[in-house]
Design an enzyme around this catalytic site. Structure first.
Site, PDB file in Angstrom:
ATOM      1  N   ARG A  56       0.829  -1.280   0.017  1.00 46.60           N
ATOM      2  CA  ARG A  56       0.032   0.039   0.038  1.00 46.60           C
ATOM      3  C   ARG A  56       0.802   1.197   0.013  1.00 46.60           C
ATOM      4  O   ARG A  56       0.661   2.282  -0.667  1.00 46.60           O
ATOM      5  CB  ARG A  56      -0.910   0.142   1.264  1.00 46.60           C
ATOM      6  N   TYR A 108     -15.682  19.011 -13.955  1.00 46.44           N
ATOM      7  CA  TYR A 108     -15.863  17.740 -14.044  1.00 46.44           C
ATOM      8  C   TYR A 108     -17.134  17.330 -13.150  1.00 46.44           C
ATOM      9  O   TYR A 108     -17.407  17.697 -12.152  1.00 46.44           O
ATOM     10  CB  TYR A 108     -14.935  16.741 -13.817  1.00 46.44           C
ATOM     11  N   ASP A 180      -6.912  20.448 -12.542  1.00 45.08           N
ATOM     12  CA  ASP A 180      -7.105  19.239 -13.213  1.00 45.08           C
ATOM     13  C   ASP A 180      -6.704  19.520 -14.346  1.00 45.08           C
ATOM     14  O   ASP A 180      -7.236  20.266 -15.398  1.00 45.08           O
ATOM     15  CB  ASP A 180      -8.564  19.135 -13.095  1.00 45.08           C
ATOM     16  N   LYS A 205      -7.603   8.761 -19.042  1.00 48.37           N
ATOM     17  CA  LYS A 205      -8.086   9.561 -20.226  1.00 48.37           C
ATOM     18  C   LYS A 205      -6.836   9.446 -21.045  1.00 48.37           C
ATOM     19  O   LYS A 205      -6.294   8.435 -21.565  1.00 48.37           O
ATOM     20  CB  LYS A 205      -8.470  10.894 -20.014  1.00 48.37           C
TER      21      LYS A 205
HETATM   22  C1  LIG Z   1     -12.690  11.340 -15.913  1.00 48.56           C
HETATM   23  C2  LIG Z   1     -12.229  12.696 -15.400  1.00 48.56           C
HETATM   24  C3  LIG Z   1     -12.287  12.860 -14.083  1.00 48.56           C
HETATM   25  C4  LIG Z   1     -12.564  11.460 -13.227  1.00 48.56           C
HETATM   26  O1  LIG Z   1     -11.376  10.690 -13.263  1.00 48.56           O
HETATM   27  P1  LIG Z   1     -11.957   9.012 -13.157  1.00 48.56           P
HETATM   28  O2  LIG Z   1     -10.691   8.252 -13.491  1.00 48.56           O
HETATM   29  O3  LIG Z   1     -13.146   8.679 -13.913  1.00 48.56           O
HETATM   30  O4  LIG Z   1     -12.282   8.828 -11.552  1.00 48.56           O
HETATM   31  C5  LIG Z   1     -11.870  14.133 -13.453  1.00 48.56           C
HETATM   32  N1  LIG Z   1     -11.617  15.118 -14.231  1.00 48.56           N
HETATM   33  C6  LIG Z   1     -11.769  14.964 -15.557  1.00 48.56           C
HETATM   34  C7  LIG Z   1     -11.622  16.285 -16.279  1.00 48.56           C
HETATM   35  C8  LIG Z   1     -12.148  13.820 -16.245  1.00 48.56           C
HETATM   36  O5  LIG Z   1     -12.322  13.771 -17.506  1.00 48.56           O
END
Ligand SMILES: *Cc1c(COP(=O)(O)O)cnc(C)c1O
Length: 387
Positions: A56, A108, A180, A205
């Site tokens: 962990r 998001y 982000d 992504k």
């Molecule tokens: C998909 C996404 C998230 C969340 O991420 P997960 O891996 O699905 O938990 C956060 N911010 C943006 C801009 C995203 O496209």
């Protein structure tokens, strides 16, 4: 012979994407980072270990990914998590009841849901502002504000926040700027270079890019902040499994290569759509008609493959979503394959209708994640779907 690997920031981004954080495995010299499927590590003697005690806390496959993404983001320390949301939830554990957080109003949908449905009930308070306007952001900061959270470009309205201005405001109020960077990727935008304190991603992504895992990663420059995040990562335990780290690490090797094609396809498709639908119905930061195109060009080195178009009605949306054959109807983005979605009911389904209307997210909007297929096939698909 000792080989020198270009982990340092002097090497180019494509070189770092392939090599940073990685070494040939010592036993056989395997060039690929092994998949360390283990929960624990045998200790050499009482109180003597190799720096690994329990998985962990640390796993060598995970560490390779963390170092790799840290290098791509021009940071010093990376922390991988089981999902983007798990990553953000762990970042939020830096704060305590009574703290106030300023957040972009068009973040998001899952970010809004985490704050509004969970963290708000644990004593954190949030103000949502239009981060296009630094003055509004500045006015929202209070004596209790500990962080400013922005996403740029936003999903799906493609609104930008001036990262240098955001960093200046956050720093002046002794708050952390948390960015982000999922949409732009470090290939096109590096927030830490513009003064951000924490940059994070859904590795699900673009970083992974092959739509075969879920993950998140946070990167910071400062050692003190890194120590806090490392403590949270181990103590709260939202860690990814090694195989997901291995997949993401395989993905980052081709990130610069893929982003070039996403960007080329994105630009060509956005231009074509602007001619087809009228430029006021296409939102893409790379189009000169985008109201923040100049800012985009000043803080991003490419615009990527995310495009939003306004089709005017749900009926028209349904028609297009049912007709596409190359674009696949699905949530998510950033993979090599092109996807199409309806943000109002899909990614932003959990956001209350009045909030969506308030920020300008309409039922007629369709979002494209342009993949890396031949652009002629993507254009042909859109042509027949819109006909
Ligand atoms: C998909 C996404 C998230 C969340 O991420 P997960 O891996 O699905 O938990 C956060 N911010 C943006 C801009 C995203 O496209």
């Amino acid at each position: 012979m000792t080989r020198i690997f270009p982990d340092d920031l002097e090497a180019g981004l494509s070189t770092r994407a392939i090599h940073a954080g990685q070494r040939p495995e010592p036993q056989a010299g395997a060039i690929m980072t092994p998949l360390y499927l283990t929960s624990t590590y045998v200790q050499d003697g009482f109180g003597q270990h190799k720096g690994y005690e329990y998985a962990r806390g640390k796993n060598p496959t995970r560490e390779a990914l963390e170092r790799n993404v840290a290098s791509l983001e021009s940071g010093q320390h990376g922390f991988a998590f089981a999902s983007g949301m798990g990553c953000l939830d762990s970042i939020m554990k830096l704060f305590k009841a009574g703290d106030h957080i300023v957040v972009g109003e068009n973040v998001y949908g899952g970010t809004f849901r985490l704050f509004d449905r969970i963290l708000r009930h644990m004593g954190l308070s949030f103000s949502y502002v239009d981060t296009r306007d630094p003055e509004l952001v500045n006015d929202a900061m209070t004596g209790a504000t500990r962080a400013l959270l922005v996403e740029t470009p936003t999903n799906p309205l493609m609104r930008l926040a001036d990262l240098r201005a955001m960093a200046e405001i956050a720093t002046r109020h002794e708050a952390l700027l948390v960015v982000d960077n999922t949409f732009a990727s470090p290939v096109f935008q590096r927030p830490l270079e513009m003064g951000a304190h924490i940059v994070w991603h859904s590795t699900t992504k673009y970083l992974n890019g092959h739509s075969d895992m879920i993950g998140g990663v946070a990167v910071v420059l400062e050692d003190e902040l890194a120590a806090k995040l490392q403590f949270i990562q181990n103590a709260a335990g939202a860690v990814p499994g090694p195989f997901d780290c291995w997949l993401a690490l395989r993905g980052t090797k081709t990130l610069p290569l893929r982003m070039r094609q996403h960007d080329a396809n994105g630009r060509q498709i956005a231009t074509w759509l602007a001619n087809r639908l009228g430029e006021e119905h296409v939102i893409y930061p790379g189009l000169p008609s985008h109201p923040q195109h100049a800012l985009a060009a000043s803080q991003m080195s490419g615009f990527g493959g995310m495009i939003t178009m306004e089709l005017g009605s749900v009926e028209r949306v349904r028609q297009v979503l049912e007709r596409v054959r190359v674009f696949a109807l699905a949530e998510s983005l950033g993979g090599v394959e092109s996807l199409i979605s309806h943000p109002y009911s899909m990614t932003h389904g959990s956001v209350p209708a009045d909030v969506k209307v308030g920020m300008g997210l309409t039922e007629g909007m369709v979002r494209l994640s342009c993949g890396v297929e031949d652009v002629e096939d993507l254009l042909g698909d859109l042509e027949q779907a819109l006909a």
